[in-house]
Write a protein that holds these residues in place. Structure first.
Motif, short mmCIF file in Angstrom:
data_model
loop_
_atom_site.label_atom_id
_atom_site.label_comp_id
_atom_site.label_asym_id
_atom_site.label_seq_id
_atom_site.Cartn_x
_atom_site.Cartn_y
_atom_site.Cartn_z
N LEU A 1 5.09 51.81 13.04
CA LEU A 1 3.89 51.51 12.25
C LEU A 1 4.04 51.84 10.76
O LEU A 1 3.66 51.03 9.91
N PRO A 2 4.63 52.98 10.39
CA PRO A 2 4.70 53.29 8.94
C PRO A 2 5.64 52.39 8.16
O PRO A 2 5.46 52.23 6.94
N ASP A 3 6.66 51.80 8.80
CA ASP A 3 7.74 51.19 8.04
C ASP A 3 8.04 49.73 8.36
O ASP A 3 8.73 49.08 7.59
N ALA A 4 7.59 49.23 9.50
CA ALA A 4 7.95 47.88 9.91
C ALA A 4 6.87 46.88 9.51
O ALA A 4 5.85 47.24 8.92
N ARG A 5 7.09 45.63 9.83
CA ARG A 5 6.22 44.54 9.41
C ARG A 5 5.29 44.12 10.54
O ARG A 5 5.71 43.88 11.66
#
Length: 320
Positions: free
Chosen positions: A122-126
């Motif tokens: 959740l924090p880093d992907a699209r």
């Protein structure tokens, strides 16, 4: 991403005919109960990514085994996030006998998946997020799905481990036997011993593709620490409980995520009839059976694998 994390080449591995896809970030995360699990995220080179696939492996699989599929997905404009389940691959083993395929509670797998989604993906992907699972990974997804509706857009589940070929015993007797063994203190023992499985192509129950079979075996030759033996009585007992749970009509009715089920017509591990029976009660699902294919659909011969990827292409965004 954590810039202090180890370089991917120190965590994920190449073999001569199986190089890692580009644009990878790899590392380890700690679960809620302090187990160290290996993960990797592969970014698409497409400027406007269509979302992120969370790829859930089967039992005795590793990140490296899915490089070909990961490359197909990133070429299609999707990011891929994946991790090795606790007790296998490059993740922390759970017993002193590290070759034993063990889990204490099936819910541990579900907790690890939710933690991975919330803290790594959740924090880093699209966005949006999709799940692609295989075998045990598909069973975990089905079990956890009622809690994932607000985070996961769609699921595609290959050869879901929702039943087991009877072998010498009927499944009800096998359930009783492994449950009793686990209850009476043999949960950490394996009914098949510590032998490494699937050593030879002839007669294997996984794939009809000799080249992909050899490629996957080379991963374990290169990384012997990844080798896993047979499942323990406890692992089997916990999976049987999960199978029973996901077959319940009330559980299936509670899954709101549109789901593509991919059955293998010649599967000698998971009876296709069991997958069909589950699909008949699962309103949010569509079943496609790949006739004559063996269990590992993503590792199968092109004539079968291309049908799998085409079905996923029609179901999820991107062009494979």
């Amino acid at each position: 991403m954590d810039q202090s994390a180890p370089k991917p080449e120190n965590i994920i591995h190449d073999t001569p005919d199986n190089p890692a896809p580009e644009n990878a970030t790899a590392g380890y995360f700690e679960t809620r109960d302090n187990k160290k699990l290996r993960y990797a995220i592969f970014r698409s080179s497409v400027t406007r990514a269509s979302g992120t696939v969370v790829l859930l492996q089967g039992r005795n699989e590793t990140i490296e085994k899915y490089y070909e599929t990961i490359r197909d997905l990133t070429d299609a404009g999707l990011w891929v996030a994946t991790f090795d389940w606790r007790g296998q691959g490059g993740s922390e083993r759970l017993l002193k006998n590290s070759i034993a395929g063990h889990v204490q509670r099936f819910s541990d797998y579900e907790d690890d998946l939710e933690y991975f989604l919330e803290n790594i993906v959740l924090p880093d992907a699209r966005l949006p997020f999709f799940i692609i699972g295989h075998s045990t990974g598909s069973l975990i997804a089905l079990s956890a799905a009622p809690r994932l509706a607000n985070r996961v857009e769609k699921m595609a589940l290959s050869a879901p481990f929702v039943g087991m070929q009877d072998g010498r015993f009927g499944e009800p007797m096998l359930r009783f036997m492994v449950g009793a063994a686990s209850m009476f203190g043999f949960g950490r023992k394996s009914p098949t011993g510590n032998k490494r499985s699937n050593l030879v192509f002839e007669g294997n129950s996984l794939t009809s593709d000799r080249q992909r079979f050899a490629r996957n075996r080379a991963i374990y030759d290169t990384c012997p620490d990844f080798i896993l033996g047979g499942p323990t009585f406890r692992w089997l007992s916990e999976c049987f409980r999960a199978m029973k749970r996901v077959h319940r009509p009330a559980h299936l009715a509670s899954i709101r995520i549109p789901t593509l089920l991919l059955g293998a017509g010649a599967d000698t591990i998971v009876p296709i009839e069991t997958v069909e029976e589950l699909a008949s009660h699962f309103r949010a699902s569509e079943l496609i059976t790949i006739d004559h294919a063996q269990h590992e659909l993503f590792q199968e011969a092109d004539i079968f694998r291309e049908q799998v990827m085409a079905a996923i292409k029609a179901f999820m965004p991107g062009e494979l």
